[in-house]
Design a protein around this motif. Structure first.
Motif, PDB file in Angstrom:
ATOM      1  N   TYR A  64     -33.034 -10.840  37.911  1.00 60.20           N
ATOM      2  CA  TYR A  64     -34.139 -11.665  37.447  1.00 60.20           C
ATOM      3  C   TYR A  64     -35.479 -11.119  37.915  1.00 60.20           C
ATOM      4  O   TYR A  64     -36.460 -11.147  37.173  1.00 60.20           O
TER       5      TYR A  64
ATOM      6  N   LEU B 215     -41.837 -15.411  29.074  1.00 59.52           N
ATOM      7  CA  LEU B 215     -41.739 -16.170  30.321  1.00 59.52           C
ATOM      8  C   LEU B 215     -40.926 -17.445  30.118  1.00 59.52           C
ATOM      9  O   LEU B 215     -40.058 -17.773  30.931  1.00 59.52           O
ATOM     10  N   VAL B 216     -41.189 -18.156  29.028  1.00 59.07           N
ATOM     11  CA  VAL B 216     -40.448 -19.396  28.789  1.00 59.07           C
ATOM     12  C   VAL B 216     -38.957 -19.097  28.671  1.00 59.07           C
ATOM     13  O   VAL B 216     -38.120 -19.780  29.280  1.00 59.07           O
TER      14      VAL B 216
ATOM     15  N   VAL C 219     -37.555 -18.378  32.146  1.00 58.91           N
ATOM     16  CA  VAL C 219     -37.346 -19.529  33.028  1.00 58.91           C
ATOM     17  C   VAL C 219     -36.083 -20.274  32.622  1.00 58.91           C
ATOM     18  O   VAL C 219     -35.329 -20.740  33.475  1.00 58.91           O
ATOM     19  N   ALA C 220     -35.838 -20.352  31.310  1.00 54.86           N
ATOM     20  CA  ALA C 220     -34.583 -20.968  30.860  1.00 54.86           C
ATOM     21  C   ALA C 220     -33.399 -20.210  31.454  1.00 54.86           C
ATOM     22  O   ALA C 220     -32.423 -20.805  31.927  1.00 54.86           O
TER      23      ALA C 220
ATOM     24  N   LEU D  90     -33.462 -18.521  34.195  1.00 59.09           N
ATOM     25  CA  LEU D  90     -33.429 -18.783  35.639  1.00 59.09           C
ATOM     26  C   LEU D  90     -32.641 -20.059  35.924  1.00 59.09           C
ATOM     27  O   LEU D  90     -31.823 -20.105  36.855  1.00 59.09           O
ATOM     28  N   LEU D  91     -32.877 -21.085  35.112  1.00 53.97           N
ATOM     29  CA  LEU D  91     -32.148 -22.334  35.328  1.00 53.97           C
ATOM     30  C   LEU D  91     -30.647 -22.100  35.150  1.00 53.97           C
ATOM     31  O   LEU D  91     -29.825 -22.622  35.916  1.00 53.97           O
TER      32      LEU D  91
ATOM     33  N   LEU E  49     -29.241 -20.402  38.163  1.00 56.35           N
ATOM     34  CA  LEU E  49     -29.037 -21.349  39.256  1.00 56.35           C
ATOM     35  C   LEU E  49     -27.787 -22.184  39.014  1.00 56.35           C
ATOM     36  O   LEU E  49     -27.030 -22.462  39.951  1.00 56.35           O
TER      37      LEU E  49
ATOM     38  N   LEU F 242     -24.510 -25.257  27.982  1.00 57.08           N
ATOM     39  CA  LEU F 242     -25.881 -25.347  28.506  1.00 57.08           C
ATOM     40  C   LEU F 242     -26.288 -24.033  29.160  1.00 57.08           C
ATOM     41  O   LEU F 242     -27.362 -23.488  28.888  1.00 57.08           O
TER      42      LEU F 242
ATOM     43  N   LEU G 113     -31.466 -18.121  25.437  1.00 56.47           N
ATOM     44  CA  LEU G 113     -32.914 -18.208  25.223  1.00 56.47           C
ATOM     45  C   LEU G 113     -33.626 -17.039  25.893  1.00 56.47           C
ATOM     46  O   LEU G 113     -34.491 -16.400  25.297  1.00 56.47           O
TER      47      LEU G 113
END
Lengths: 532, 501
Positions: A139, A173-174, A177-178, A180-181, A184, A213, A220
């Motif tokens: 990432y 970036l958007v 971040v998706a 990244l979630l 996690l 999900l 994404l």
């Protein structure tokens, strides 16, 4: 875990960063920076060639692995490694980086220090993505690749560069971040950030909702980068405004990061979700092929046309990946056997072929579109316009340029004997056996591709009578006044020929390259079949 | 030494403040001749001494050891010490950088630096206080000194407005909070956070049904949240923040948006996690709603600002929303590596250096071209390349791009939210990250995407450059190798969570 020469990857990774810092600290004159940068970039290129030879594709798997502690509290480590998928892509990255630096040395005369600093930084981040086998590390490189490209577009780009750069940054970036979630989520499900271990632990196995999900979170992130229809709208702007070398790297390597992520992370980690959503991936891919091709036909700006052709061509990659994803798990395989009456082995072979096609298309698209963007840059340096209606009859004026453009364009179209053909053949051959209707729909794109390549590019720009009244402000590449179009000069030829040679080599004898990809494709399929 | 040793940092600050105050009275070289820089140096010295004293209090040898109590009113634990280190570091950096700025704008340097140390003292007490009356007094002390500092430039109307606005909102917020405290006292018969926690857990037992006097806890909780939320500039109590940050002298705005906010979050964490432990099911949704509104409002308002100072003011409102997200996702029962409280602490630590740095860049531009308007940043890369690069690093850190501290801050709070399965909260945070990137990048665009202003160079004061460099290095250090900070952070949160009943 560490093999004796595992340090190779660390050197390969950090050398461009060292080069970037050297540019800042020691770059006293422009010519020193340019020469030094080109020489410095030969080391990663050399190491990537070494990897091509040293990687043992009979054994397969991850090789040259290096593991060290980084953030022990999170179980996130410094884990590098290469397999049959990443080795050729690293070579592609190093090759295009060196050629871009070389070409830029000839045309960039403004803010030289910053430019070469950013180019090295970009190479560092891209190689990092291909090497990283730890989610956090992955990432980190994924995100920082945005920053140098943002500045490259924004500082050295065209008229509308601020808009294009910002759009590029925010869209990706958007998506990131998706992702990244989702990363996690995987971490909390498996307790590790190691990509290989996490895939082996099969996060969310048996829970299709959560797996979906996470799957869509990753999707994404990757789809914005690929870019998959309908997430592609940043691409034409970014490509059109970027400086030539920026477009080359963007199309040649950055787009591949997305597809690479799908193969490296999504398919092995979420096989059930992949099977469930495979039709969507294939559908988006096929729509991208056809839609991208139709949009190309309507373009009036040569660079924008090539940019949209990337949307279309990356659709093949999605088509191949999605088709293979559809039959990954044993149940899905059994279902496919019932539906088509083929043997499981035949279906598996088709899946592997689709994956090979996708991977080959990634590599070839990097070479071909990289070359096309260089060629657009070469004509733009002379004409200071990319408007298709202002060109015509250049074949007689610039024969060398015409010849190279013809080769690259035909390779892009998929002419047998040139690189693009094999990728299309493999992808469609693999996909037909699994998703016949979508694959058939995708073939419409091939026809339209011929239209925009032959009609919009070849005929519009090169054939017919040369009419001097269409465009009066010709210059030489150095910016001096010229009476008409001038042909390519030495440094441009040196930039182009390696790419043209690669198109012929792969087109005539693709076996060595396919061998790497095939190894990793088979491994991926076997990995999933054995797990679930 | 005993108890006295536990409050050594506070005593140092008190002595320092009084010393500067007396020195200012006694030593008068005549009108117009006073140099505030010596007071600034003294102030920095006392703050550093206090920082050293706190570092000695950090007990990382045995994270399981309980906290120490000083004079029954203050809890000395790693949690408080960590926040104090953060606060003092921010105050020192601000002091060093702001000396010349204040000296040029105001003649009353003795008073200014006295108040500056007193503000630090107030924050330090608030962070450690375990008695609600002491919390109230410390917050009041912090507020009153801050009102004066915000309005310190008497000749400047905007500074006056900043001070007055802060005062009007602040006095109401304090009154509301005091009412909340009195309700809690009525319900439990105690003002000590631990006693309140114990009493509530007794009243509530195992059930989640509210029984007996415990019903008073819910309005009390909201009232106290209003008071503390004002300090932390949470929506909907943030309207003062942009005007105050924008109008205040920049060193004051710097600490108001960083150190003061860290203190408020420390008090919030202590109050909600310990005292209100029995009502976690009630306050989690409330804080989640506050978090969402805060980040969204802050980001949307920041989009339209043309003053960079004001933009960063709104952005720091939005950042508070992310920090609150960590507090929402605290798991007091079984803390893991990526606990929400760790997220809050790590975020605060990284955010402090980043935001102090961002405000210092604003200060540098005010010092050199006397403007905070975004057009003053055009082509900064040509006029002051290092300043532009450092500002870019701070802005990327605020965006949450890797290799900066801000990334790991976001990583942790998002991680905590995912761990508790608050996917919607993380999703809204994700959209906000995209919105925020837009206005941060707008400044980067101005600074880099043009070659205008080539030839001129800005003469940034040496002290300011030093502070900026420290902020940059700290931001990058947390981003590249966060391991050391993570150890401190988890030691800090373990001790706070260990006293939850």
């Amino acid at each position: 875990m560490d093999s004796p020469d595992s340090i190779v990857l660390t050197i390969l990774l950090f050398w461009p960063l060292v080069a970037a810092l050297l540019v800042i600290l020691l770059g006293s004159s422009d010519s020193l920076i340019k020469k030094g940068s080109i020489w410095a970039s030969l080391l990663p290129l050399g190491l990537s060639v070494y990897l091509l030879f040293a990687y043992d594709s009979d054994t397969g798997g991850m090789q040259f692995e290096q593991v060290a502690k980084w953030i022990p509290q999170l179980n996130a480590g410094y884990h590098l490694g290469v397999d049959g998928l990443s080795v050729p892509l690293i070579f592609l990255t190093a090759l295009l980086s060196t050629l871009s630096l070389y070409y830029s040395a000839g045309v960039i005369n403004e803010r030289v220090k910053e430019y070469f600093f950013l180019m090295h930084l970009l190479e560092f981040s891209m190689i990092g993505v291909f090497l990283a086998l730890d989610y956090v590390l992955f990432y980190v490189f994924w995100e920082i690749s945005l920053v140098p490209m943002y500045f490259l577009i924004g500082i050295w780009g065209g008229e509308n560069r601020g808009y294009a750069a910002t759009k590029f940054f925010i869209y990706t970036l958007v998506g990131s971040v998706a992702m990244l979630l989702a990363i996690l989520g995987v971490y909390f499900a498996t307790g590790t950030f190691d990509i290989v271990e996490a895939a082996a632990a099969q996060p969310f196995a048996g829970n299709l909702t959560l797996a979906s999900l996470a799957f869509w979170g990753f999707f994404l992130g990757f789809a914005f980068k690929v870019p998959s229809f309908p997430f592609h709208t940043w691409l034409p702007d970014a490509h059109t405004e970027a400086p030539t070398a920026g477009s080359v790297i963007l199309a040649g390597v950055l787009l591949k990061l997305g597809a690479y992520g799908m193969l490296r992370i999504m398919l092995p980690s979420f096989p059930e979700a992949s099977v469930y959503w495979a039709t969507w991936i294939v559908g988006l891919g096929a729509i991208a092929i056809v839609y991208g091709a139709f949009v190309c036909v309507a373009q009036t700006d040569l660079k924008r046309l090539i940019a949209y052709s990337s949307v279309s061509h990356m659709g093949y990659v999605m088509l191949g990946i999605g088709a293979a994803a559809a039959v990954m798990t044993p149940e899905a395989l059994a279902g496919a056997v019932n539906r088509f009456g083929l043997s499981p082995q035949a279906i598996q072979d088709s899946a592997a072929m689709a994956l090979n096609g996708a991977a080959l298309q990634m590599f070839n698209h990097g070479i071909i579109t990289g070359a096309l963007f260089f060629l657009v840059g070469i004509i733009y340096e002379r004409a200071h316009s990319r408007d298709l209606s202002r060109f015509g009859g250049l074949a007689t004026k610039t024969p060398h340029f015409y010849g190279l453009m013809l080769t690259a364009a035909f390779a892009s179209l998929g002419l047998p004997g040139l690189a693009g053909f094999w990728a299309e053949l493999f992808t469609f051959r693999g996909a037909f056996a699994i998703m016949p209707y979508w694959a058939a729909f995708g073939t419409i794109g091939i026809v339209i591709t011929a239209v925009y390549i032959l009609y919009r590019i070849i005929q519009n720009v090169f054939l017919g009578e040369y009419d001097p009244s269409k465009l009066s402000h010709w210059t030489t590449v150095q910016g001096e006044h010229a009476d008409g179009p001038t042909d390519m000069v030495g440094f441009e030829k040196v930039t182009m020929w390696p790419l043209i040679a690669a198109m012929f080599l792969i087109g005539i004898y693709p076996t060595p390259l396919v061998k790497y990809f095939n190894q990793s494709a088979r491994e991926l399929l076997a990995f999933v079949q054995n797990l679930v | 030494m005993g108890d006295l040793g536990y409050i050594a940092p506070e005593i140092i600050l008190l002595i320092g403040g009084l010393f500067i105050f007396c020195l200012d009275l006694a030593y008068d070289p005549g009108v117009g001749k006073k140099s505030g820089l010596s007071y600034m140096a003294l102030s920095a010295l006392f703050l550093t001494a206090a920082l050293v004293a706190v570092v000695f209090q950090l007990d990382i040898s045995d994270p399981e050891a309980g906290p120490k109590i000083a004079y029954s009113m203050m809890t000395i634990d790693n949690f408080g010490s960590f926040i104090k280190v953060t606060i003092f570091a921010g105050m020192i950096l601000t002091t060093i950088a702001g000396g010349r700025y204040m000296n040029r704008r105001s003649g009353n340097q003795g008073e200014f630096w006295t108040f500056f140390l007193m503000v630090s003292l107030a924050m330090s007490i608030a962070v450690s206080a375990n008695n609600l009356v002491l919390v109230y007094l410390a917050i009041e002390f912090l507020s009153i000194t801050s009102y004066m500092l915000a309005g310190f430039l008497r000749e400047n109307r905007r500074s006056n407005e900043a001070g007055l606005k802060y005062f009007l909102y602040g006095s109401i917020a304090s009154a509301v909070m005091l009412y909340g405290i009195s309700l809690l006292y009525g319900a439990t018969g105690s003002l000590y956070i631990h006693d309140i926690a114990a009493e509530f857990s007794l009243l509530m037992g195992e059930s989640t049904e509210v029984s007996g006097l415990a019903f008073a806890a819910l309005p009390a909780m909201l009232l106290i949240l209003a008071g503390l939320g004002f300090k932390a500039s949470l929506a909907p109590f943030y309207q003062w923040a942009p005007d105050t940050y924008d109008g205040s002298p920049t060193p004051v705005a710097t600490y108001l948006s960083t150190a003061s906010k860290a203190a408020a979050f420390a008090v919030l964490a202590r109050f909600f996690i310990v005292a209100m432990a029995s009502f976690e099911v009630n306050w989690v949704p409330v804080l989640a709603a506050f978090s969402i509104i805060t980040m969204t409002m802050g980001n949307l308002a920041a989009l339209r600002q043309n003053s960079v100072k004001r933009m960063i003011a709104y952005s720091s409102v939005a950042q508070a929303g992310y920090i609150l997200m960590g507090l929402v996702a605290v798991t007091s029962s079984s803390p893991s590596a990526m606990d929400g409280l760790n997220g809050v602490l790590l975020y605060l630590f990284a955010y402090l250096f980043t935001n102090v740095g961002a405000f210092l860049v604003v200060m540098a531009l005010e010092e050199t071209v006397d403007s905070t308007h975004i057009s003053a940043y055009r082509g900064l890369i040509k006029r002051a390349p290092w300043l532009a690069v450092m500002f870019t690093i701070f802005l990327l850190s605020l965006t949450g791009i890797p290799l900066t501290g801000g990334f790991f801050g976001k990583f942790y709070v998002f991680g905590a939210a995912i761990q508790r399965q608050y996917f919607w909260l993380a999703g809204i945070g994700m959209i906000n990250a995209g919105i925020a990137a837009f206005y941060y990048l707008r400044v980067v665009r101005e600074m880099f995407f043009t070659s205008e202003g080539e030839g001129e160079t800005l003469d940034v004061p040496m002290a300011l450059q030093t502070s900026l460099l420290i902020c940059t290095l700290a931001t990058l250090w947390i981003g590249v190798y966060p391991s050391a900070v993570l150890d401190w952070v988890s030691n800090a949160s373990v001790q706070l969570l260990s006293v939850v009943p």
